[in-house]
Each structure stands twice: as C-alpha cells, then as structure tokens.
Design an enzyme around this catalytic site. Structure first.
Site, PDB file in Angstrom:
ATOM      1  N   LYS A  41       0.821  -1.213   0.000  1.00  0.00           N
ATOM      2  CA  LYS A  41       0.000   0.000   0.000  1.00  0.00           C
ATOM      3  C   LYS A  41       0.852   1.259   0.000  1.00  0.00           C
ATOM      4  CE  LYS A  41      -4.000   1.830   2.567  1.00  0.00           C
ATOM      5  NZ  LYS A  41      -4.858   1.607   3.755  1.00  0.00           N
ATOM      6  N   SER A 116      -9.383   2.550   2.617  1.00  0.00           N
ATOM      7  CA  SER A 116      -8.386   3.204   1.797  1.00  0.00           C
ATOM      8  C   SER A 116      -7.476   2.233   1.026  1.00  0.00           C
ATOM      9  CB  SER A 116      -7.504   4.101   2.679  1.00  0.00           C
ATOM     10  OG  SER A 116      -6.830   3.354   3.677  1.00  0.00           O
ATOM     11  N   SER A 140     -10.349   0.019   6.498  1.00  0.00           N
ATOM     12  CA  SER A 140      -9.633   0.159   5.231  1.00  0.00           C
ATOM     13  C   SER A 140      -9.125  -1.124   4.613  1.00  0.00           C
ATOM     14  CB  SER A 140      -8.461   1.131   5.406  1.00  0.00           C
ATOM     15  OG  SER A 140      -8.930   2.434   5.635  1.00  0.00           O
TER      16      SER A 140
END
Length: 444
Positions: A41, A116, A140
C-alpha cells in the site's frame, strides 16, 4: 484500466524474480512466500520507493527502510511488484487522488473499490496478485475486500508489527486502532499472509507474542448474529448475505443465535468518531487543507464537522467509554466467540457519494459502524464474500475475541466454501460514457 497499482516496480520485481529462480536452481531452502507476487500500500514505508499516500506534495518522498509487515513479506520470499493506490492521507471510503487518479472496482465502473486499501483490493480481485498488504484504522482492509468480492483480515492490534520509520508517530487514536494485514482472494492465503506479516520486529514494542492458533473452543461454537447494528434497518442484499453465511455456518455445526442484548456497535462507532475525528481536527485539519486535493478537502471538512469540537475532557471521556465498551465486548465474546455482522449496512457506494453533502458523509460513516466500532473495540475480523447480487459482490464480517484470528478465519473458510467467488476475475463493464471497459490483468 483499473488504475489499481499506482507505482509499478518493474525492474525491482524482475530482479527479485531472477534471484528467486536462482535460489530454486541451487536447491536452497525456500521461504513461505517464495516467488509470490505481492502488492503493498502506497502509505506504508518500503525501502527505495515512494510512500506518498496519494498526496501530490509527497510524490517525491522516498522511504529508506521497510515497514515491518512489508519487510516480513520480503524476507519470506515475496516479490513486491507494485504500490497500490489510496485516497489522500488514506482518509476516504473512495480511492482517488490528484496524483494518480481514480481506482475502479473491477465489477462496476460506477461503484467504489473501497478505501483506503482500494487499489490493493481491486488488484487482488482482478488477479494482478494473490496477496496484498493493507492497513485498517476504521475499515480500510475490510471495506475494500467487501467491495471487490474478496477476503480481507483486520488483525488484533499488536498482532502484526506496524510502524513507518520515515514518519512521525501518529496520534493516540491511530496508534490504538491502526493495523497492517493481508488481503487475498482466498482465506487460505490470508492465513499465509498473516503468518508472515505477524513475525516480530523490535521497532514496534506493541507487538505481542501470542500463538496464531489459540486454544480449542468449546463446541459447538456460538455465533451472535447482529443483523441491524444501527437499529434503522439494512439493505435487503445485506440481510440476504447474513442469512447465507448463517446457513453455511449452521450446516457446519456452528450455533447461530440473535441475542436480545448485545453491546452497541453504533455507540462504539460514535466513540471512534469522537476520538479519531477529534484528533484529526487537531493533527490533520490544517495539513489536509494545505496539501490535499479538492475532493479530500471536502471529505475532511464533512468528517470533522460531523463531530462536535472535542476538548481534552471530551477525549478523556471518550477513552474511558472505549475501555467500558471493550470490557462489555470481552464478556459478550466469552459466551459468543464469534460475531456475524454486516460489513456495511448498504451495498457499495457509488463514486463521490461521500462528498455529495454533509448528510451524505454522515450517512457514509453511520452505515459503516460495524467497521469503525469493531476497530475501536480492538478485535480481529475477516470480510468474506457470499456471492453476487445484480453483478455486485455481497459479503459479511466475522469478528472474534482479541488474538483469535484463527476462529475468524476458520468460520470465513466455511462461508467461502459454501459460496465460492469467481476469481481471478475477467469482468467487463460499461463506464459512465457507455464504452466497454475490461479489467486489466497487468499492474496499473
């Protein structure tokens, strides 16, 4: 094109693959994830590449050392192929930013891939990699997994070491709720990802040496079904997904019931709001106003407006209430070791839905109370799909006591076996302009 992988590590990945081949040819011992392509990420430190978190002003920020979870993946033989897209500062249910653009959901161009870790989940769903590193402070990992019809594990805080050496320590609320964890197409791959990512790193003193496999529970395992966490109804697709999961678990010997008294997820979500958004007002409001793109600034304004200004007394009261709620849930899970709940009480949002108005943003958080509430409580949870309705994935959340990821994964495997998803995907969909768009099978 899905635009899931924002930074493709082409040369680095090929070099790592050559090294992996060399190890095999030499007959050397292989690590658990030897040669497995993995994405990471964009907000987490990875040595030699950007950790800009989707913020234009941070585009040239490069980490010198790995986040422990990423370092553990690398040490286990994984080949890190790319950095996946996030919203700016990882603070929306949507994944888009002015630096890399919008990530699409491989099932529908009109619906979000979640946030996210939306880029990581979309990449896994489309078959770009079997495993992604993600993070979860309020949903997320679990929400993007739900949106894309795959599995995602939020571990117990302290299970996976999680620190970014290049960044200052975050506010207390983030320290207590933010975790790193795996996203995968299959539950069995979540287990492998967790086993690797959870290895000790001395840079994070919060790491706890608890065995991955806990004591055998009393049989049958009792599951509390929380159908309507907010008391205002759920979408019919959500209710049907819960019924499907409950049926699969019942058929496998689990005991499902809907207790008349259960600690409030809605209140836990409200306390999460007070702490996380209250601290956000103090620590992030000015930074976001200066550096974020217009959509993120709008979202942040709505998020902060949703919660009354919290002074020190308010935050202290919220932390005290958090402790009380954690104790309530601990007692509850002594009798019901598993909780079956919605991931969200509504289907996937459409793009931009969270910034249409203050009321829309308020609603976007209320319907996610199982995510934010359980993050506040600090228990592990697995999002697992239950099939498709109107060509969109549906799914449920299975949560358990602290450090009992094994119970959550076992139950998720039962649901997965009953309702296997067609992954890796080869979907096609029509974008808002009416042209056919196919999911890319290459990074990006």
């Amino acid at each position: 094109m899905l635009n899931a992988v924002a930074v493709v590590l082409h040369d680095e990945a090929l070099a790592a693959a050559d090294e992996a081949d060399s190890i095999v040819s030499k007959g050397e011992a292989l690590e658990l994830l030897h040669g497995v392509p993995v994405t990471t990420k964009l907000n987490a430190d990875q040595a030699g590449t950007t950790n800009n978190a989707g913020v234009v002003s941070f585009k040239n920020r490069v980490a010198e050392a790995d986040n422990p979870a990423i370092g553990n993946l690398r040490a286990a033989g994984a080949i890190l192929i790319g950095r996946t897209n996030t919203p700016p500062f990882c603070m929306r249910w949507e994944t888009e930013n002015d630096l890399y653009g919008r990530t699409l959901n491989p099932w529908s161009a009109d619906h979000v891939p979640g946030g996210s870790t939306g880029g990581g989940a979309a990449a896994v769903a489309a078959g770009m990699s079997p495993l992604a590193q993600g993070s979860d402070c309020g949903g997320s990992i679990r929400y993007p997994s739900f949106c894309n019809g795959i599995t995602g594990l939020r571990p117990t805080p302290g299970r996976v070491p999680n620190v970014d050496p290049s960044l200052p320590a975050p506010p207390i609320g983030v320290q207590l709720t933010s975790v790193a964890g795996p996203i995968a197409r299959r539950v069995r791959d979540l287990r492998l990802g967790l086993e690797v990512m959870a290895r000790r790193d001395p840079r994070d003193p919060r790491w706890v040496p608890v065995p991955l496999q806990g004591q055998a529970p009393q049989m049958p395992i009792k599951v509390a079904l929380c159908r309507d966490p907010n008391g205002d109804g759920v979408d019919s697709t959500v209710s049907a997904a819960l019924d499907r999961a409950a049926e699969a678990l019942t058929d496998s010997g689990y005991e499902i019931s809907e207790p008349s008294s259960i600690p409030s997820l809605r209140e836990a979500g409200d306390v999460w709001d007070v702490i996380l958004q209250g601290e956000g007002r103090s620590f992030l409001e000015d930074t976001v106003a200066k550096l974020a793109d217009p959509a993120m600034r709008t979202a942040t304004r709505y998020m902060i407006n949703r919660v009354a200004h919290a002074d020190l007394d308010d935050l202290v009261a919220a932390y005290i209430r958090r402790a009380e709620l954690r104790a309530q849930w601990s007692v509850h899970m002594e009798e019901y070791p598993l909780l079956l709940s919605p991931v969200s009480t509504v289907p996937q949002f459409k793009h931009g839905e969270d910034i249409q108005s203050q009321a829309a943003n308020d609603r976007s958080y209320l319907v996610q109370s199982p995510l934010t509430g359980l993050a506040l409580i600090g228990v592990p949870g697995v999002a697992v799909p239950t099939g498709l309705v109107a060509d969109l994935p549906t799914g449920v959340l299975l949560s358990g006591p602290q450090f009992r990821e094994d119970l959550c994964l076992d139950a998720a495997a039962v649901v997965e076996a009953a309702y296997p998803m067609e992954t890796p995907l080869d979907p096609s969909f029509v974008d808002s302009a009416g042209s056919s768009v196919g999911a890319s099978t290459s990074a990006g």
